[in-house]
Design a protein around this motif. Structure first.
Motif, PDB file in Angstrom:
ATOM      1  N   PRO A   1       0.823  -1.208   0.000  1.00 15.31           N
ATOM      2  CA  PRO A   1       0.000   0.000   0.000  1.00 15.31           C
ATOM      3  C   PRO A   1       0.863   1.267   0.000  1.00 15.31           C
ATOM      4  O   PRO A   1       1.817   1.371   0.774  1.00 15.31           O
ATOM      5  N   SER A   2       0.540   2.173  -0.874  1.00 11.39           N
ATOM      6  CA  SER A   2       1.233   3.466  -0.914  1.00 11.39           C
ATOM      7  C   SER A   2       0.382   4.445  -1.712  1.00 11.39           C
ATOM      8  O   SER A   2      -0.519   4.043  -2.443  1.00 11.39           O
ATOM      9  N   ASN A   3       0.681   5.717  -1.549  1.00 12.51           N
ATOM     10  CA  ASN A   3      -0.003   6.762  -2.301  1.00 12.51           C
ATOM     11  C   ASN A   3       1.031   7.835  -2.643  1.00 12.51           C
ATOM     12  O   ASN A   3       1.164   8.827  -1.917  1.00 12.51           O
TER      13      ASN A   3
ATOM     14  N   LYS B   1       1.035  10.099  -4.806  1.00  9.07           N
ATOM     15  CA  LYS B   1       0.448  11.429  -5.018  1.00  9.07           C
ATOM     16  C   LYS B   1       0.300  12.164  -3.685  1.00  9.07           C
ATOM     17  O   LYS B   1       0.616  13.355  -3.593  1.00  9.07           O
ATOM     18  N   ALA B   2      -0.162  11.476  -2.657  1.00  7.45           N
ATOM     19  CA  ALA B   2      -0.289  12.096  -1.333  1.00  7.45           C
ATOM     20  C   ALA B   2       1.092  12.449  -0.781  1.00  7.45           C
ATOM     21  O   ALA B   2       1.270  13.512  -0.160  1.00  7.45           O
ATOM     22  N   GLU B   3       2.075  11.573  -1.000  1.00  7.86           N
ATOM     23  CA  GLU B   3       3.428  11.861  -0.548  1.00  7.86           C
ATOM     24  C   GLU B   3       3.953  13.134  -1.204  1.00  7.86           C
ATOM     25  O   GLU B   3       4.507  14.010  -0.536  1.00  7.86           O
TER      26      GLU B   3
ATOM     27  N   TYR C   1       6.801   5.790   1.444  1.00 12.20           N
ATOM     28  CA  TYR C   1       7.108   4.549   0.737  1.00 12.20           C
ATOM     29  C   TYR C   1       8.231   4.756  -0.270  1.00 12.20           C
ATOM     30  O   TYR C   1       9.120   3.929  -0.416  1.00 12.20           O
TER      31      TYR C   1
ATOM     32  N   ASN D   1      -3.304  15.126   3.950  1.00 14.64           N
ATOM     33  CA  ASN D   1      -2.486  14.282   3.085  1.00 14.64           C
ATOM     34  C   ASN D   1      -1.472  13.481   3.896  1.00 14.64           C
ATOM     35  O   ASN D   1      -1.178  12.327   3.563  1.00 14.64           O
TER      36      ASN D   1
ATOM     37  N   ILE E   1      -3.111  10.424   5.107  1.00 14.95           N
ATOM     38  CA  ILE E   1      -3.219   9.412   4.045  1.00 14.95           C
ATOM     39  C   ILE E   1      -1.907   8.639   3.949  1.00 14.95           C
ATOM     40  O   ILE E   1      -1.892   7.407   3.884  1.00 14.95           O
ATOM     41  N   VAL E   2      -0.792   9.362   3.961  1.00 21.54           N
ATOM     42  CA  VAL E   2       0.524   8.722   3.911  1.00 21.54           C
ATOM     43  C   VAL E   2       0.694   7.816   5.121  1.00 21.54           C
ATOM     44  O   VAL E   2       1.155   6.668   4.991  1.00 21.54           O
TER      45      VAL E   2
ATOM     46  N   HIS F   1      -1.300   4.478   4.856  1.00 22.86           N
ATOM     47  CA  HIS F   1      -0.629   3.503   3.994  1.00 22.86           C
ATOM     48  C   HIS F   1       0.609   2.921   4.679  1.00 22.86           C
ATOM     49  O   HIS F   1       0.881   1.724   4.562  1.00 22.86           O
TER      50      HIS F   1
END
Length: 166
Positions: free
Chosen positions: A4-6, A8-10, A42, A103, A106-107, A110
């Motif tokens: 799991p990672s995002n 865009k949020a990072e 991530y 954000n 969110i990070v 994940h």
């Protein structure tokens, strides 16, 4: 297995932190630091960028693109973060720091998911290798669960379980 990672949020978090001083909200860095550790990112380059932003901020230096670029040049790590173009892309489209904490959460979510997966995999491997008996396995998972719940801002494992059941 895809972890799991995002990204865009990072990138959104990093872009907001780079804009924090320019937007007159340097406290954004402290609020995000209270949520995220560098290891929560991530993407390796994002970890390095975030740590550098924190280091500059701790030294009383406003972390902006110029300072970041200079620091990476000094340490010979500019390629490790994708070069100047990658740094510029972090602030493309970032006009506010208002969503930095959202954000960051969110990070964090994940990151905590990856930590849960890692704990479960280690427990399974320990059981399969005969290194963990069922009680030790359950204890290891409970310990990992408490750490994850603590970082997520949740309450006790029992309360979280009751909330999940509902």
């Amino acid at each position: 297995m895809k972890m799991p990672s995002n990204p865009k949020a990072e990138r959104a978090v990093l872009g907001a932190l780079l804009m924090a001083h320019a937007n007159g909200t340097p406290e954004t860095i402290d609020r995000v630091r209270a949520i995220l550790a560098p290891t929560d990112f991530y993407t390796t380059s994002h970890r390095l960028i975030y740590q550098t932003i924190l280091d500059l901020h701790a030294q009383g230096i406003a972390p902006d693109l110029v300072q970041l670029h200079d620091r990476f040049l000094q340490h010979g790590t500019l390629k490790d973060v994708g070069g100047l173009d990658a740094l510029n892309k972090l602030i493309d489209g970032t006009v506010t720091t208002a969503r930095a904490e959202q954000n960051a959460r969110i990070v964090l979510r994940h990151s905590l998911s990856r930590q849960a997966i890692d704990a479960a995999q280690k427990t399974i491997e320990g059981i399969n290798a005969g290194e963990l008996d069922p009680v030790d396995a359950a204890t290891a998972m409970a310990r990992a669960g408490r750490e994850i719940i603590g970082r997520s801002g949740g309450s006790s494992p029992e309360a979280e379980y009751e909330r999940w059941k509902a």
